[in-house]
Design a protein around this motif. Structure first.
Motif, PDB file in Angstrom:
ATOM      1  N   ASP A 155       0.836  -1.193   0.000  1.00  0.00           N
ATOM      2  CA  ASP A 155       0.000   0.000   0.000  1.00  0.00           C
ATOM      3  C   ASP A 155       0.877   1.252   0.000  1.00  0.00           C
ATOM      4  OD1 ASP A 155      -1.498   2.109   2.111  1.00  0.00           O
ATOM      5  OD2 ASP A 155      -2.737   1.282   0.494  1.00  0.00           O
ATOM      6  N   PHE A 156       0.673   2.118  -0.998  1.00  0.00           N
ATOM      7  CA  PHE A 156       1.516   3.312  -1.117  1.00  0.00           C
ATOM      8  C   PHE A 156       1.426   4.196   0.121  1.00  0.00           C
ATOM      9  CE2 PHE A 156       1.900   7.819  -2.159  1.00  0.00           C
ATOM     10  CZ  PHE A 156       3.209   7.857  -2.629  1.00  0.00           C
ATOM     11  N   ALA A 157       0.221   4.387   0.624  1.00  0.00           N
ATOM     12  CA  ALA A 157       0.038   5.263   1.782  1.00  0.00           C
ATOM     13  C   ALA A 157       0.846   4.774   2.980  1.00  0.00           C
ATOM     14  CB  ALA A 157      -1.443   5.342   2.137  1.00  0.00           C
ATOM     15  N   THR A 158       0.960   3.467   3.119  1.00  0.00           N
ATOM     16  CA  THR A 158       1.730   2.902   4.231  1.00  0.00           C
ATOM     17  C   THR A 158       3.221   2.995   3.973  1.00  0.00           C
ATOM     18  OG1 THR A 158      -0.065   1.368   4.748  1.00  0.00           O
ATOM     19  CG2 THR A 158       2.123   0.826   5.610  1.00  0.00           C
ATOM     20  N   ILE A 159       3.634   2.631   2.753  1.00  0.00           N
ATOM     21  CA  ILE A 159       5.062   2.623   2.423  1.00  0.00           C
ATOM     22  C   ILE A 159       5.661   4.025   2.508  1.00  0.00           C
ATOM     23  CG2 ILE A 159       6.737   2.151   0.577  1.00  0.00           C
ATOM     24  CD1 ILE A 159       4.888  -0.052  -0.409  1.00  0.00           C
ATOM     25  N   CYS A 160       4.929   5.015   2.026  1.00  0.00           N
ATOM     26  CA  CYS A 160       5.470   6.381   1.961  1.00  0.00           C
ATOM     27  C   CYS A 160       4.864   7.317   3.006  1.00  0.00           C
ATOM     28  CB  CYS A 160       5.255   6.957   0.560  1.00  0.00           C
ATOM     29  SG  CYS A 160       6.272   6.163  -0.714  1.00  0.00           S
ATOM     30  N   ALA A 161       4.334   6.761   4.072  1.00  0.00           N
ATOM     31  CA  ALA A 161       3.683   7.575   5.100  1.00  0.00           C
ATOM     32  C   ALA A 161       4.637   8.589   5.740  1.00  0.00           C
ATOM     33  CB  ALA A 161       3.094   6.671   6.176  1.00  0.00           C
ATOM     34  N   LYS A 162       5.903   8.241   5.843  1.00  0.00           N
ATOM     35  CA  LYS A 162       6.872   9.116   6.507  1.00  0.00           C
ATOM     36  C   LYS A 162       7.710   9.916   5.520  1.00  0.00           C
ATOM     37  CE  LYS A 162       7.264   6.068  10.523  1.00  0.00           C
ATOM     38  NZ  LYS A 162       8.193   5.287  11.395  1.00  0.00           N
ATOM     39  N   THR A 163       7.335   9.886   4.254  1.00  0.00           N
ATOM     40  CA  THR A 163       8.083  10.637   3.237  1.00  0.00           C
ATOM     41  C   THR A 163       7.172  11.707   2.642  1.00  0.00           C
ATOM     42  OG1 THR A 163       9.357   8.650   2.692  1.00  0.00           O
ATOM     43  CG2 THR A 163       9.439  10.471   1.112  1.00  0.00           C
ATOM     44  N   PRO A 164       7.315  12.961   3.059  1.00  0.00           N
ATOM     45  CA  PRO A 164       6.424  14.012   2.549  1.00  0.00           C
ATOM     46  C   PRO A 164       6.698  14.314   1.081  1.00  0.00           C
ATOM     47  CG  PRO A 164       8.160  14.955   3.908  1.00  0.00           C
ATOM     48  CD  PRO A 164       8.281  13.471   4.051  1.00  0.00           C
ATOM     49  N   ALA A 165       5.657  14.742   0.382  1.00  0.00           N
ATOM     50  CA  ALA A 165       5.796  15.122  -1.023  1.00  0.00           C
ATOM     51  C   ALA A 165       6.674  16.360  -1.136  1.00  0.00           C
ATOM     52  CB  ALA A 165       4.422  15.382  -1.629  1.00  0.00           C
ATOM     53  N   ARG A 166       7.340  16.481  -2.282  1.00  0.00           N
ATOM     54  CA  ARG A 166       8.213  17.626  -2.507  1.00  0.00           C
ATOM     55  C   ARG A 166       8.020  18.106  -3.945  1.00  0.00           C
ATOM     56  NH1 ARG A 166      14.408  16.497  -1.737  1.00  0.00           N
ATOM     57  NH2 ARG A 166      13.650  16.072   0.376  1.00  0.00           N
ATOM     58  N   GLU A 167       7.932  19.410  -4.128  1.00  0.00           N
ATOM     59  CA  GLU A 167       7.732  19.956  -5.462  1.00  0.00           C
ATOM     60  C   GLU A 167       8.899  19.585  -6.373  1.00  0.00           C
ATOM     61  OE1 GLU A 167       6.828  24.292  -7.640  1.00  0.00           O
ATOM     62  OE2 GLU A 167       7.046  24.136  -5.452  1.00  0.00           O
ATOM     63  N   GLY A 168       8.554  19.175  -7.590  1.00  0.00           N
ATOM     64  CA  GLY A 168       9.581  18.790  -8.550  1.00  0.00           C
ATOM     65  C   GLY A 168      10.065  17.366  -8.369  1.00  0.00           C
ATOM     66  N   SER A 169       9.461  16.649  -7.407  1.00  0.00           N
ATOM     67  CA  SER A 169       9.854  15.270  -7.140  1.00  0.00           C
ATOM     68  C   SER A 169       8.620  14.379  -7.119  1.00  0.00           C
ATOM     69  CB  SER A 169      10.589  15.167  -5.796  1.00  0.00           C
ATOM     70  OG  SER A 169      11.758  15.954  -5.792  1.00  0.00           O
TER      71      SER A 169
END
Length: 223
Positions: A83-97
């Protein structure tokens, strides 16, 4: 001796069929397979591109599984949740990435090269440039990577330390299945123990019967 007489052609055919019995055991290859996660269906789909050319989108989940298989049809899928929400829960989105969830399944002891112990499966969230490839995502979270001269992915996070897509012949064990799932390694029409298939054995029996009939007929003509 050539197969010229009445009996010999049938016997030669029998020997040819018997010779294929030793080759009936499928030859597999030990390699990292690459998968895309269908978030709607919640299933893994074999990737149609290689990691160096695939360009995932933000929110995608991709998987890698190390195993022994004959081809993409019987290749073992990554195990565990994805699940993406679980895997990336601690990685905030960043502009240009973009964020890509990765599931890394190092396989089972049955598929490991001799003397190797596979690491436990794990997940990672790769934060990479918008135009980055899956290979870039792997390089961001799963070094060291190893490739061969043909750009084939040989190792993720240093596993395995040697080998790259090498053939594995003989009585290879089945890949272990995940709890609650069907076995991930298939043997086609085989009998389940790596030996000749039922169809092949039936063919051998039929040719043997023809051989016996030919011998009987030849003796009858001589008498």
């Amino acid at each position: 001796m050539t197969c010229r007489r009445l009996v010999l052609p049938v016997l030669c055919l029998l020997l040819a069929v018997l010779g294929t019995a030793g080759q009936a055991q499928a030859v597999g290859y030990r390699y990292w397979s690459f998968w895309d996660r269908d978030s709607t269906a919640g299933t893994w789909v074999y990737a149609t591109q290689g990691p160096s050319t695939a360009r995932p989108s933000d929110g995608d989940v991709q998987g890698f599984r190390f195993s022994v298989s004959e081809d993409s049809k019987d290749s073992a899928k990554p195990r565990g949740g994805a699940d993406f929400a679980t895997i990336c829960a601690k990685t905030p989105a960043r502009e240009g990435s973009k964020r890509v969830g990765l599931v890394l399944d190092f396989g089972t002891a049955a598929d490991a090269p001799s003397g190797s112990t596979p690491p436990r499966p794990r997940t990672a969230c790769a934060l990479i440039d918008d135009d980055a490839t899956t290979a870039d995502a792997l390089a961001a979270v799963a070094k060291p990577l190893r490739y061969d001269t043909n750009a084939l992915l040989c190792a993720i996070a240093g596993y395995p330390t040697t080998g790259c897509g090498e053939p594995v012949a003989g009585d290879r064990p089945k890949t272990s299945a995940s709890p609650g799932t069907e076995a991930e390694s298939k043997r086609g029409d085989g009998n389940g123990d790596g030996g000749p298939s039922v169809g092949l054995l039936a063919g051998i029996a039929a040719v043997a019967a023809l051989g016996a009939a030919a011998v009987w007929q030849a003796r009858r003509r001589r008498d």
